[in-house]
Design a protein around this motif. Structure first.
Motif, PDB file in Angstrom:
ATOM      1  N   SER A 163      39.052  44.083  38.467  1.00  0.00           N
ATOM      2  CA  SER A 163      39.710  45.351  38.147  1.00  0.00           C
ATOM      3  C   SER A 163      39.276  45.902  36.789  1.00  0.00           C
ATOM      4  O   SER A 163      39.466  47.087  36.506  1.00  0.00           O
ATOM      5  N   TYR A 164      38.682  45.039  35.951  1.00  0.00           N
ATOM      6  CA  TYR A 164      38.227  45.486  34.637  1.00  0.00           C
ATOM      7  C   TYR A 164      36.818  46.068  34.685  1.00  0.00           C
ATOM      8  O   TYR A 164      36.340  46.631  33.699  1.00  0.00           O
ATOM      9  N   LEU A 165      36.138  45.905  35.818  1.00  0.00           N
ATOM     10  CA  LEU A 165      34.785  46.414  35.970  1.00  0.00           C
ATOM     11  C   LEU A 165      34.818  47.785  36.638  1.00  0.00           C
ATOM     12  O   LEU A 165      35.386  47.944  37.705  1.00  0.00           O
ATOM     13  N   SER A 166      34.228  48.759  35.994  1.00  0.00           N
ATOM     14  CA  SER A 166      34.122  50.094  36.597  1.00  0.00           C
ATOM     15  C   SER A 166      33.004  50.865  35.908  1.00  0.00           C
ATOM     16  O   SER A 166      32.557  50.497  34.808  1.00  0.00           O
ATOM     17  N   SER A 167      32.551  51.910  36.532  1.00  0.00           N
ATOM     18  CA  SER A 167      31.420  52.681  36.018  1.00  0.00           C
ATOM     19  C   SER A 167      31.683  53.155  34.590  1.00  0.00           C
ATOM     20  O   SER A 167      32.739  53.704  34.281  1.00  0.00           O
ATOM     21  N   GLY A 168      30.723  52.920  33.719  1.00  0.00           N
ATOM     22  CA  GLY A 168      30.816  53.355  32.332  1.00  0.00           C
ATOM     23  C   GLY A 168      31.528  52.396  31.407  1.00  0.00           C
ATOM     24  O   GLY A 168      31.546  52.601  30.190  1.00  0.00           O
ATOM     25  N   LYS A 169      32.134  51.324  31.940  1.00  0.00           N
ATOM     26  CA  LYS A 169      32.876  50.377  31.120  1.00  0.00           C
ATOM     27  C   LYS A 169      32.035  49.155  30.775  1.00  0.00           C
ATOM     28  O   LYS A 169      31.177  48.737  31.558  1.00  0.00           O
ATOM     29  N   THR A 170      32.320  48.564  29.622  1.00  0.00           N
ATOM     30  CA  THR A 170      31.593  47.375  29.170  1.00  0.00           C
ATOM     31  C   THR A 170      32.563  46.236  28.912  1.00  0.00           C
ATOM     32  O   THR A 170      33.533  46.390  28.168  1.00  0.00           O
ATOM     33  N   VAL A 171      32.291  45.095  29.537  1.00  0.00           N
ATOM     34  CA  VAL A 171      33.109  43.897  29.364  1.00  0.00           C
ATOM     35  C   VAL A 171      32.243  42.815  28.720  1.00  0.00           C
ATOM     36  O   VAL A 171      31.163  42.499  29.221  1.00  0.00           O
ATOM     37  N   ALA A 172      32.707  42.248  27.607  1.00  0.00           N
ATOM     38  CA  ALA A 172      31.985  41.163  26.938  1.00  0.00           C
ATOM     39  C   ALA A 172      32.712  39.843  27.162  1.00  0.00           C
ATOM     40  O   ALA A 172      33.946  39.777  27.083  1.00  0.00           O
ATOM     41  N   PHE A 173      31.953  38.789  27.447  1.00  0.00           N
ATOM     42  CA  PHE A 173      32.495  37.445  27.655  1.00  0.00           C
ATOM     43  C   PHE A 173      32.276  36.631  26.379  1.00  0.00           C
ATOM     44  O   PHE A 173      31.145  36.415  25.956  1.00  0.00           O
ATOM     45  N   ILE A 174      33.384  36.179  25.769  1.00  0.00           N
ATOM     46  CA  ILE A 174      33.348  35.447  24.503  1.00  0.00           C
ATOM     47  C   ILE A 174      34.034  34.099  24.706  1.00  0.00           C
ATOM     48  O   ILE A 174      35.021  33.994  25.425  1.00  0.00           O
ATOM     49  N   GLY A 175      33.537  33.051  24.033  1.00  0.00           N
ATOM     50  CA  GLY A 175      34.201  31.753  24.128  1.00  0.00           C
ATOM     51  C   GLY A 175      33.297  30.618  23.710  1.00  0.00           C
ATOM     52  O   GLY A 175      32.133  30.812  23.361  1.00  0.00           O
ATOM     53  N   SER A 176      33.827  29.415  23.749  1.00  0.00           N
ATOM     54  CA  SER A 176      33.071  28.227  23.353  1.00  0.00           C
ATOM     55  C   SER A 176      32.000  27.886  24.374  1.00  0.00           C
ATOM     56  O   SER A 176      32.007  28.388  25.509  1.00  0.00           O
TER      57      SER A 176
END
Length: 366
Positions: free
Chosen positions: A193-206
């Motif tokens: 649901s966080y993925l959509s056209s024009g949006k950017t999701v970054a994955f952060i972690g160990s």
């Protein structure tokens, strides 16, 4: 990654970036997808090309944070490599930036990702589980301008999920939390649901928490390599650099290398520690340090079991780190000495207060 005829709006290009780009004539807009030493990969409207910064740009740079980073929209002189490497001349204004301080001097700043809408803070429910580290991630994420979301991995290796979710909810105020497992698709669908056209999701972690595995599941194909991870969370993560991946009609995701150490450049403690800030309104003194002052609402909350001593100590630690940013070593030592001399009695009282809380807790268990 072979790309042709790119949908730049799906890539995250907004009207604000377009209007800013009009200041630079005879140049094209691109977005940095990866970096290797002094070379960058940039996605343009025609293809993904290799580029480097111009000599003038390099000469005018005043700090590491001013160099292009993964996620940046840049102005570049070409849209393909048919005539050699592209030349980056400008970075457009960043709408958000997740950065960390590297070990060393105050100039050692690493831009992890820029122009991001959502930060997936990935933490394993196995041995990687660490509430204090999560508080640090949340403080930086809120300050970055993006919205943090907690993604818990390896739920199949945890026998006390409910207890840990309760602990997380007590510190991650107002933050969505999702639970996933590496052995099935359970939990992954809610992240889409966080993925959509024009949006950017970054994955952060160990390292080893399964960020690349998460991305592969969300995409529906194995784009990123993953290694088998051990149950002690010491599995080696194959991601060695930040990488932006564009998804058809679903915007972009950014994969990042594992980060066990996360030095603070700046942090939004007002939001990440909103519970402590809210309690502070009820303290007798406006400048209460929550150490030895009478009628301190924060100390009362600890005594009543509504707030943990560890969370308050974490708040103090992060507050000090942000206070010291920009100071050289001599200035920091002087500041620490002044603090020690001015609050010696207060710290002694707090240690006694913490000791009494622990003794009360032991008595209750008996």
């Amino acid at each position: 990654m072979k790309l042709n005829n790119i949908d730049m709006k799906n890539l995250g290009l907004t009207e604000e970036f377009i209007q800013e780009s009009k200041k630079y004539k005879a140049l094209f807009i691109g977005r940095v997808s990866s970096q290797s030493k002094n070379l960058y990969k940039v996605i343009t409207e025609k293809s993904e090309i290799v580029a480097e910064i111009s000599g003038k740009y390099h000469y005018n740079v005043k700090g590491i944070s001013e160099y292009p980073a993964v996620g940046d929209f840049v102005m570049i002189d070409r849209t393909n490599n048919s005539q050699g490497n592209g030349i980056i001349h400008h970075i457009l204004s960043r709408k958000s930036a997740f950065a960390r301080k590297m070990a060393g001097t105050k100039e050692d700043i690493q831009m992890v990702a820029t122009n991001i809408d959502t930060v997936f803070i990935c933490m394993s429910l196995n041995d990687d589980y660490n509430l204090r580290r999560l508080e640090r991630y949340l403080s930086i994420a809120w300050d970055s301008g993006a919205t943090p979301v907690i993604v818990l991995t390896k739920s199949d290796l945890c026998n006390e999920i409910e207890a840990r979710l309760n602990e997380i909810s007590s510190i991650a105020i107002g933050v969505a939390v999702h639970v996933t497992t590496s052995v099935s698709d359970e939990g992954y669908h809610s992240l889409k649901s966080y993925l959509s056209s024009g949006k950017t999701v970054a994955f952060i972690g160990s390292s080893g928490v399964g960020k690349s595995t998460l991305i592969n599941c969300l995409i529906g194909q194995k784009i990123l390599d993953t290694n088998g991870l051990r149950n002690d969370d010491k599995g080696r993560h194959t991601t060695t650099r930040r990488e932006l991946i564009m998804l058809p009609n679903l915007g972009v995701v950014i994969d990042t290398p594992g980060m066990r150490e996360l030095g603070i450049i700046s942090a939004d403690l007002t939001t990440s520690f909103s519970d402590i800030n809210q309690l502070a309104f009820d303290c007798k003194f406006n400048d209460c340090t929550h150490q030895h002052e009478p009628n301190c609402a924060v100390q009362k909350a600890i005594k009543d079991g509504f707030l943990s001593v560890e969370r308050l100590e974490s708040y103090w630690k992060l507050k000090k780190e942000t206070k010291y940013q920009g100071l050289n070593s001599k200035m920091i030592e002087k500041e620490k000495t002044n603090e020690m001399l001015s609050s010696m009695g207060g710290m002694k009282n707090f240690r006694n207060f913490r000791k009494s809380i622990k003794e009360q807790s032991r008595d209750k268990k008996r």
